[in-house]
Design a protein around this motif. Sequence first.
Motif, PDB file in Angstrom:
ATOM      1  N   ARG A  38      -5.299  23.078 -31.884  1.00  0.00           N
ATOM      2  CA  ARG A  38      -6.022  24.117 -32.629  1.00  0.00           C
ATOM      3  C   ARG A  38      -6.780  24.987 -31.645  1.00  0.00           C
ATOM      4  N   GLN A  39      -7.013  26.217 -32.099  1.00  0.00           N
ATOM      5  CA  GLN A  39      -7.766  27.155 -31.285  1.00  0.00           C
ATOM      6  C   GLN A  39      -8.766  27.884 -32.169  1.00  0.00           C
ATOM      7  N   ALA A  40     -10.031  27.655 -31.886  1.00  0.00           N
ATOM      8  CA  ALA A  40     -11.097  28.336 -32.610  1.00  0.00           C
ATOM      9  C   ALA A  40     -11.381  29.670 -31.925  1.00  0.00           C
ATOM     10  N   PRO A  41     -11.969  30.617 -32.645  1.00  0.00           N
ATOM     11  CA  PRO A  41     -12.273  31.917 -32.040  1.00  0.00           C
ATOM     12  C   PRO A  41     -13.116  31.774 -30.777  1.00  0.00           C
ATOM     13  N   GLY A  42     -12.683  32.391 -29.708  1.00  0.00           N
ATOM     14  CA  GLY A  42     -13.426  32.369 -28.461  1.00  0.00           C
ATOM     15  C   GLY A  42     -13.323  31.076 -27.674  1.00  0.00           C
ATOM     16  N   LYS A  43     -12.485  30.161 -28.124  1.00  0.00           N
ATOM     17  CA  LYS A  43     -12.364  28.870 -27.435  1.00  0.00           C
ATOM     18  C   LYS A  43     -10.922  28.647 -26.981  1.00  0.00           C
ATOM     19  N   GLN A  44     -10.780  27.700 -26.079  1.00  0.00           N
ATOM     20  CA  GLN A  44      -9.442  27.354 -25.596  1.00  0.00           C
ATOM     21  C   GLN A  44      -8.717  26.498 -26.623  1.00  0.00           C
ATOM     22  N   ARG A  45      -7.406  26.555 -26.547  1.00  0.00           N
ATOM     23  CA  ARG A  45      -6.599  25.703 -27.421  1.00  0.00           C
ATOM     24  C   ARG A  45      -6.802  24.250 -26.994  1.00  0.00           C
ATOM     25  N   GLU A  46      -6.984  23.374 -27.986  1.00  0.00           N
ATOM     26  CA  GLU A  46      -7.215  21.961 -27.692  1.00  0.00           C
ATOM     27  C   GLU A  46      -6.270  21.089 -28.510  1.00  0.00           C
ATOM     28  N   SER A  47      -5.946  19.941 -27.939  1.00  0.00           N
ATOM     29  CA  SER A  47      -5.095  18.987 -28.637  1.00  0.00           C
ATOM     30  C   SER A  47      -5.917  18.264 -29.697  1.00  0.00           C
ATOM     31  N   VAL A  48      -5.357  18.140 -30.865  1.00  0.00           N
ATOM     32  CA  VAL A  48      -6.017  17.461 -31.980  1.00  0.00           C
ATOM     33  C   VAL A  48      -5.386  16.103 -32.248  1.00  0.00           C
ATOM     34  N   ALA A  49      -4.068  16.061 -32.259  1.00  0.00           N
ATOM     35  CA  ALA A  49      -3.363  14.812 -32.542  1.00  0.00           C
ATOM     36  C   ALA A  49      -1.990  14.872 -31.883  1.00  0.00           C
ATOM     37  N   ARG A  50      -1.510  13.706 -31.513  1.00  0.00           N
ATOM     38  CA  ARG A  50      -0.217  13.630 -30.830  1.00  0.00           C
ATOM     39  C   ARG A  50       0.470  12.340 -31.232  1.00  0.00           C
ATOM     40  N   MET A  51       1.785  12.425 -31.423  1.00  0.00           N
ATOM     41  CA  MET A  51       2.572  11.249 -31.753  1.00  0.00           C
ATOM     42  C   MET A  51       3.783  11.179 -30.827  1.00  0.00           C
ATOM     43  N   VAL A  52       3.975  10.030 -30.196  1.00  0.00           N
ATOM     44  CA  VAL A  52       5.181   9.789 -29.414  1.00  0.00           C
ATOM     45  C   VAL A  52       6.288   9.399 -30.383  1.00  0.00           C
ATOM     46  N   ILE A  53       7.419  10.062 -30.282  1.00  0.00           N
ATOM     47  CA  ILE A  53       8.476   9.846 -31.256  1.00  0.00           C
ATOM     48  C   ILE A  53       9.018   8.414 -31.190  1.00  0.00           C
ATOM     49  N   LYS A  54       9.311   7.949 -29.988  1.00  0.00           N
ATOM     50  CA  LYS A  54       9.847   6.595 -29.844  1.00  0.00           C
ATOM     51  C   LYS A  54       8.688   5.613 -29.898  1.00  0.00           C
ATOM     52  N   GLY A  55       8.604   4.878 -30.976  1.00  0.00           N
ATOM     53  CA  GLY A  55       7.523   3.915 -31.132  1.00  0.00           C
ATOM     54  C   GLY A  55       6.441   4.364 -32.090  1.00  0.00           C
ATOM     55  N   GLY A  56       6.236   5.667 -32.188  1.00  0.00           N
ATOM     56  CA  GLY A  56       5.295   6.197 -33.161  1.00  0.00           C
ATOM     57  C   GLY A  56       3.825   6.089 -32.796  1.00  0.00           C
ATOM     58  N   SER A  57       3.516   5.803 -31.530  1.00  0.00           N
ATOM     59  CA  SER A  57       2.094   5.695 -31.167  1.00  0.00           C
ATOM     60  C   SER A  57       1.420   7.054 -31.310  1.00  0.00           C
ATOM     61  N   THR A  58       0.149   7.009 -31.689  1.00  0.00           N
ATOM     62  CA  THR A  58      -0.596   8.237 -31.941  1.00  0.00           C
ATOM     63  C   THR A  58      -1.873   8.284 -31.112  1.00  0.00           C
ATOM     64  N   ASP A  59      -2.358   9.491 -30.942  1.00  0.00           N
ATOM     65  CA  ASP A  59      -3.585   9.716 -30.195  1.00  0.00           C
ATOM     66  C   ASP A  59      -4.305  10.887 -30.851  1.00  0.00           C
ATOM     67  N   TYR A  60      -5.618  10.770 -30.949  1.00  0.00           N
ATOM     68  CA  TYR A  60      -6.417  11.799 -31.618  1.00  0.00           C
ATOM     69  C   TYR A  60      -7.579  12.251 -30.750  1.00  0.00           C
ATOM     70  N   ALA A  61      -7.957  13.485 -30.941  1.00  0.00           N
ATOM     71  CA  ALA A  61      -9.187  13.969 -30.313  1.00  0.00           C
ATOM     72  C   ALA A  61     -10.358  13.210 -30.916  1.00  0.00           C
ATOM     73  N   TYR A  62     -11.368  12.973 -30.107  1.00  0.00           N
ATOM     74  CA  TYR A  62     -12.525  12.204 -30.576  1.00  0.00           C
ATOM     75  C   TYR A  62     -13.161  12.847 -31.806  1.00  0.00           C
ATOM     76  N   SER A  63     -13.163  14.175 -31.829  1.00  0.00           N
ATOM     77  CA  SER A  63     -13.850  14.893 -32.896  1.00  0.00           C
ATOM     78  C   SER A  63     -13.173  14.744 -34.261  1.00  0.00           C
ATOM     79  N   VAL A  64     -11.923  14.291 -34.288  1.00  0.00           N
ATOM     80  CA  VAL A  64     -11.217  14.191 -35.569  1.00  0.00           C
ATOM     81  C   VAL A  64     -10.830  12.758 -35.923  1.00  0.00           C
ATOM     82  N   LYS A  65     -11.106  11.810 -35.045  1.00  0.00           N
ATOM     83  CA  LYS A  65     -10.742  10.415 -35.310  1.00  0.00           C
ATOM     84  C   LYS A  65     -11.383   9.931 -36.597  1.00  0.00           C
ATOM     85  N   GLY A  66     -10.577   9.273 -37.402  1.00  0.00           N
ATOM     86  CA  GLY A  66     -11.064   8.753 -38.669  1.00  0.00           C
ATOM     87  C   GLY A  66     -10.999   9.760 -39.801  1.00  0.00           C
ATOM     88  N   ARG A  67     -10.746  11.019 -39.483  1.00  0.00           N
ATOM     89  CA  ARG A  67     -10.660  12.060 -40.512  1.00  0.00           C
ATOM     90  C   ARG A  67      -9.262  12.653 -40.615  1.00  0.00           C
TER      91      ARG A  67
END
Length: 116
Positions: A38-67
Amino acid sequence: QVQLVESGGGLVQARGSLRLSCAASGSIFSIDAMGWYRQAPGKQRESVARMVIKGGSTDYAYSVKGRFTVSRDNVKNTLDLQMNSLKPEDRGVYYCSAEANGVRHFGQGTQVTVSS
């Protein structure tokens, strides 16, 4: 080449929910991982969530974990992002991403606006 098309953005009140969807096409069998930025106005694009296809492991930005929760439908070749308990600071343009053969591809983005 990989083509990505996002949908599902819009306006929501704080503490509300939205679900984004990303449809992948093209060289989908070469995709190693998919995610959302995501990219907010005036800010750099940041990763929010990522999933590895093989295995399905996921990773989230701290600011969105649990939500936020990312999920993939391997039959439809879609990647969804369920966003709950949205905050005004979650607003921005959300981009679907796909990593294939060492290249990261992005979709055109979908706008998410959260009103307080």
